[in-house]
Write a protein that holds these residues in place. Structure first.
Motif, short mmCIF file in Angstrom:
data_model
loop_
_atom_site.label_atom_id
_atom_site.label_comp_id
_atom_site.label_asym_id
_atom_site.label_seq_id
_atom_site.Cartn_x
_atom_site.Cartn_y
_atom_site.Cartn_z
N SER A 1 0.80 -1.23 0.00
CA SER A 1 0.00 0.00 0.00
C SER A 1 0.84 1.27 0.00
CB SER A 1 -0.97 0.01 1.18
OG SER A 1 -0.32 0.26 2.39
N VAL A 2 2.12 1.19 0.40
CA VAL A 2 2.93 2.40 0.44
C VAL A 2 3.10 3.02 -0.94
CG1 VAL A 2 5.18 1.24 0.22
CG2 VAL A 2 5.02 3.41 1.43
N LEU A 3 3.12 2.20 -1.97
CA LEU A 3 3.28 2.73 -3.33
C LEU A 3 1.98 3.36 -3.82
CD1 LEU A 3 5.61 3.02 -5.23
CD2 LEU A 3 5.03 0.84 -6.28
N PHE A 4 0.84 2.82 -3.40
CA PHE A 4 -0.45 3.45 -3.69
C PHE A 4 -0.51 4.82 -3.00
CE2 PHE A 4 -1.36 -0.86 -4.78
CZ PHE A 4 -2.49 -0.87 -5.59
N ALA B 1 -0.87 8.55 -5.00
CA ALA B 1 -1.97 9.49 -4.81
C ALA B 1 -1.48 10.82 -4.23
CB ALA B 1 -3.02 8.86 -3.90
N GLU B 2 -0.54 10.74 -3.29
CA GLU B 2 -0.03 11.96 -2.65
C GLU B 2 0.74 12.82 -3.65
OE1 GLU B 2 2.72 13.40 1.14
OE2 GLU B 2 2.50 11.25 0.70
N GLU B 3 1.61 12.19 -4.45
CA GLU B 3 2.39 12.98 -5.42
C GLU B 3 1.50 13.57 -6.49
OE1 GLU B 3 6.96 11.44 -5.31
OE2 GLU B 3 5.67 10.59 -6.87
N GLY B 4 0.48 12.81 -6.93
CA GLY B 4 -0.43 13.35 -7.93
C GLY B 4 -1.08 14.62 -7.45
N ALA B 5 -1.53 14.61 -6.18
CA ALA B 5 -2.18 15.79 -5.62
C ALA B 5 -1.19 16.94 -5.44
CB ALA B 5 -2.83 15.43 -4.28
N ASN C 1 -5.43 3.12 1.98
CA ASN C 1 -6.55 2.21 2.22
C ASN C 1 -6.91 1.40 0.98
OD1 ASN C 1 -7.53 2.64 5.06
ND2 ASN C 1 -7.56 4.76 4.38
N LEU C 2 -6.78 2.03 -0.19
CA LEU C 2 -7.01 1.30 -1.43
C LEU C 2 -5.99 0.19 -1.59
CD1 LEU C 2 -8.63 1.26 -4.17
CD2 LEU C 2 -6.74 2.61 -5.11
N GLY C 3 -4.72 0.47 -1.27
CA GLY C 3 -3.67 -0.53 -1.38
C GLY C 3 -3.89 -1.71 -0.44
N ILE C 4 -4.36 -1.43 0.77
CA ILE C 4 -4.65 -2.51 1.72
C ILE C 4 -5.78 -3.39 1.17
CG2 ILE C 4 -5.54 -3.05 4.02
CD1 ILE C 4 -4.11 -0.45 4.98
N ALA C 5 -6.84 -2.75 0.69
CA ALA C 5 -7.96 -3.51 0.10
C ALA C 5 -7.49 -4.34 -1.08
CB ALA C 5 -9.07 -2.55 -0.33
#
Length: 326
Positions: free
Chosen positions: A176-179, A183-187, A206-210
């Motif tokens: 999940s760290v790469l997800f 998302a953070e860099e995109g924003a 949370n998406l990465g965990i799911a």
């Protein structure tokens, strides 16, 4: 390239993902022919560009995609490719998403060099794109988290007392760290403020965990027979979520312990019996419930944003992951 098909789900970013693919092809060039063949094969047979898609959609939520975000989306995918190649070497996997793995097709030596070169490509592209010290550190920390997640998983091999917390810490690192970074860099690099970047980072985590829990579920429910990577995981003592949940239930643990205690001596029929025990228990549904909880946590992170086409797509992404079959 075989990666183009999934982009039809995201017409908003299809053109930008095409730019990402072109940049990746340009970046991974090397004069060494066997290495070049391996890299191009990996680029062609790689993932569905989920992480670059996440980065670009996050950028669209707060602002506009620019060359920085295209570069960073490319770097994220290159890093992901490198980790996949090295994972397959460690697991001695012959297949990667139904295709022959790089290490099986080109040999372990070429695969190691291919993964190493992709890591250098990732850093070169990142350093050419980012001037902010904070985000250079963030990328380096992400590499460290991925490694620590893998090391944590290795340390827990054959550990029948693993907890859900142990599992969660490992997948936050290796998956999940790469997800989260995407998302953070995109924003951030599309002009988002700290609150927006943090909200999207939490969405990605949370998406990465799911995503990883769905992967674990598919290990046991994806077909009547366990696939080769799942057999390899069981044989090497890597226990995914459904099995850990089963070991937390005394009745199931009593059934499983005699099999699991064989460790590397387990036969294929032993492992298929484990699958049968799990599939006929409540742990599969419990795992699905956890996926839903993390998917909802991800969606809740988007509450601060006004609805636009990118927000709508991101809100749909967790549910699309729940429906995947591979």
């Amino acid at each position: 390239m075989k990666n183009f098909k999934p982009w039809k789900k995201y017409p908003l970013i299809a053109g930008e993902l095409a730019e990402v693919a072109t940049l990746i092809q340009h970046t991974i060039q090397t004069p060494h022919q066997s290495l070049q063949a391996a890299l191009l094969t990996m680029a062609d047979n790689g993932g569905k560009y989920l992480r670059p898609s996440l980065l670009l959609l996050a950028a669209h939520i707060v602002g506009k995609v620019n060359q920085q975000t295209i570069n960073l989306a490319s770097s994220i995918e290159i890093l992901h490719m490198a980790t996949l190649i090295h994972d397959d070497i460690i697991d001695d996997s012959d297949l990667r998403r139904g295709n022959i793995s790089i290490q099986a097709e080109f040999g372990k030596d070429v695969a190691v060099y291919a993964g190493d070169l992709l890591f250098t490509n990732f850093f070169d592209l990142m350093l050419d794109t980012i001037t902010e010290h904070e985000y250079l550190v963030r990328n380096a920390q992400t590499m460290s988290h991925i490694l620590n997640g893998e090391l944590g998983q290795m340390a827990e091999r054959f550990n029948l007392e693993q907890t859900f917390t142990d599992y969660l810490n490992d997948i936050k690192g290796k998956t999940s760290v790469l997800f989260r970074l995407a998302a953070e860099e995109g924003a951030h690099f599309a002009g988002g403020n700290a609150e927006q970047s943090t909200a999207l980072a939490n969405f990605g985590e949370n998406l990465g965990i799911a995503f990883q829990i769905v992967d674990d579920l598919l290990d046991y429910t994806g077909s009547a027979k366990l696939n080769k990577p799942t057999l390899e995981d069981l044989a090497t003592g890597v226990y995914s979520l459904p099995l850990l949940l089963a070991l937390d239930q005394p009745e199931l643990k009593t059934k499983l312990l005699p099999i699991l205690n064989k460790k590397r001596q387990m036969s294929v029929s032993d492992m298929q019996l484990i699958q049968e025990i799990l599939v006929n228990s409540a742990v599969i549904e419990k795992s699905r419930t956890l996926v839903q909880e993390y998917a909802q946590k991800a969606v809740d992170c988007l509450d601060i944003f006004q609805n636009n086409s990118a927000t709508t797509l991101l809100k749909k992404m967790p549910q699309q992951l729940l429906k995947r079959s591979f």
